[in-house]
Enzyme design. Structure first.
Site, mmCIF file in Angstrom:
data_model
loop_
_atom_site.group_PDB
_atom_site.id
_atom_site.type_symbol
_atom_site.label_atom_id
_atom_site.label_comp_id
_atom_site.label_asym_id
_atom_site.label_seq_id
_atom_site.Cartn_x
_atom_site.Cartn_y
_atom_site.Cartn_z
ATOM 1 N N MET A 16 0.842 -1.199 0.000
ATOM 2 C CA MET A 16 0.000 0.000 0.000
ATOM 3 C C MET A 16 0.877 1.250 0.000
ATOM 4 O O MET A 16 1.283 1.734 -1.050
ATOM 5 C CB MET A 16 -0.970 -0.052 1.183
ATOM 6 C CG MET A 16 -2.008 -1.170 1.020
ATOM 7 S SD MET A 16 -3.276 -1.217 2.307
ATOM 8 C CE MET A 16 -2.401 -2.053 3.621
ATOM 9 N N CYS A 17 1.184 1.794 1.169
ATOM 10 C CA CYS A 17 1.862 3.090 1.219
ATOM 11 C C CYS A 17 3.312 3.029 0.751
ATOM 12 O O CYS A 17 3.801 3.966 0.105
ATOM 13 C CB CYS A 17 1.774 3.664 2.622
ATOM 14 S SG CYS A 17 0.058 3.946 3.142
#
Length: 208
Positions: free
Chosen positions: A132-133
């Site tokens: 994700m990030c």
């Protein structure tokens, strides 16, 4: 043997990497590395990111801590204990915290401006969550023509739970590896944190 166990490379095959001039520490917040919500590789992640931070500071690299502002009710909800950064920050001209509202650390933040103003050309990205990030931030950095290093032992995520009729549970280590692989050949993703070296960024001379 643990799924996170590492083996040393054969003699003579330790990579000799050019230094990077910035370290981006993504969302190493209490909710993700302590307590019941910690990622399975939390102990390793904290150890590797602490080492990267110490060496980046020592060698004058720019250090940026990204801090996710979670939605109400999230484990990293703004100004809750889970939102706090795990590693102490040493504020100064070459170390700062940038809060972010999205997975991508560049989206609606000052990260791009900070890197450009400092003259950064190569970055190491570490932290959570891998798919994700960490992935989103590294992907945008590549699109902006930075050299990007994502050491394989300095990012982590959670197991993906089983989905009946679709798949068994996917171990976190596998998720992290796939996320890094998806960055493509332009990113350096199979090096260890200990192989990353740092140097101070050199700002471009003023025009005119």
């Amino acid at each position: 043997m643990s799924q996170y166990a590492e083996t040393a490379p054969p003699p003579g095959e330790t990579p000799d990497l050019p230094p990077v001039d910035a370290l981006i520490v993504v969302d190493v917040q209490a909710a993700f590395v302590t307590g019941d919500g910690a990622v399975p590789a939390a102990a390793r992640l904290v150890d590797r990111t602490a080492d990267l931070l110490a060496r980046a500071r020592r060698d004058g690299a720019l250090v940026v801590h990204l801090q996710n502002d979670g939605e109400p009710g999230a484990e990293d909800e703004l100004h809750t204990p889970g939102w706090e950064l795990h590693h102490p920050v040493e504020p100064g001209p070459r170390e700062l915290v940038i809060r972010k509202p999205h997975d991508d650390g560049f989206e609606e933040t000052a990260l791009g401006t900070v890197l450009a103003d400092a003259g950064v050309r190569a970055i190491a990205v570490c932290g959570v969550m891998s798919e994700m990030c960490v992935y989103a931030t590294a992907r945008t950095a590549l699109a902006r023509d930075y050299r990007v290093v994502v050491p394989h032992d300095a990012h982590a995520t959670q197991d993906v739970p089983a989905a009946p009729g679709i798949s068994e549970a996917v171990p976190a280590a596998t998720v992290s590896r796939v996320a890094a692989y998806a960055l493509g050949s332009d990113a350096e993703t199979t090096v260890r944190a200990s192989d990353v070296t740092f140097a101070a960024p050199v700002p471009a001379p003023p025009v005119g």
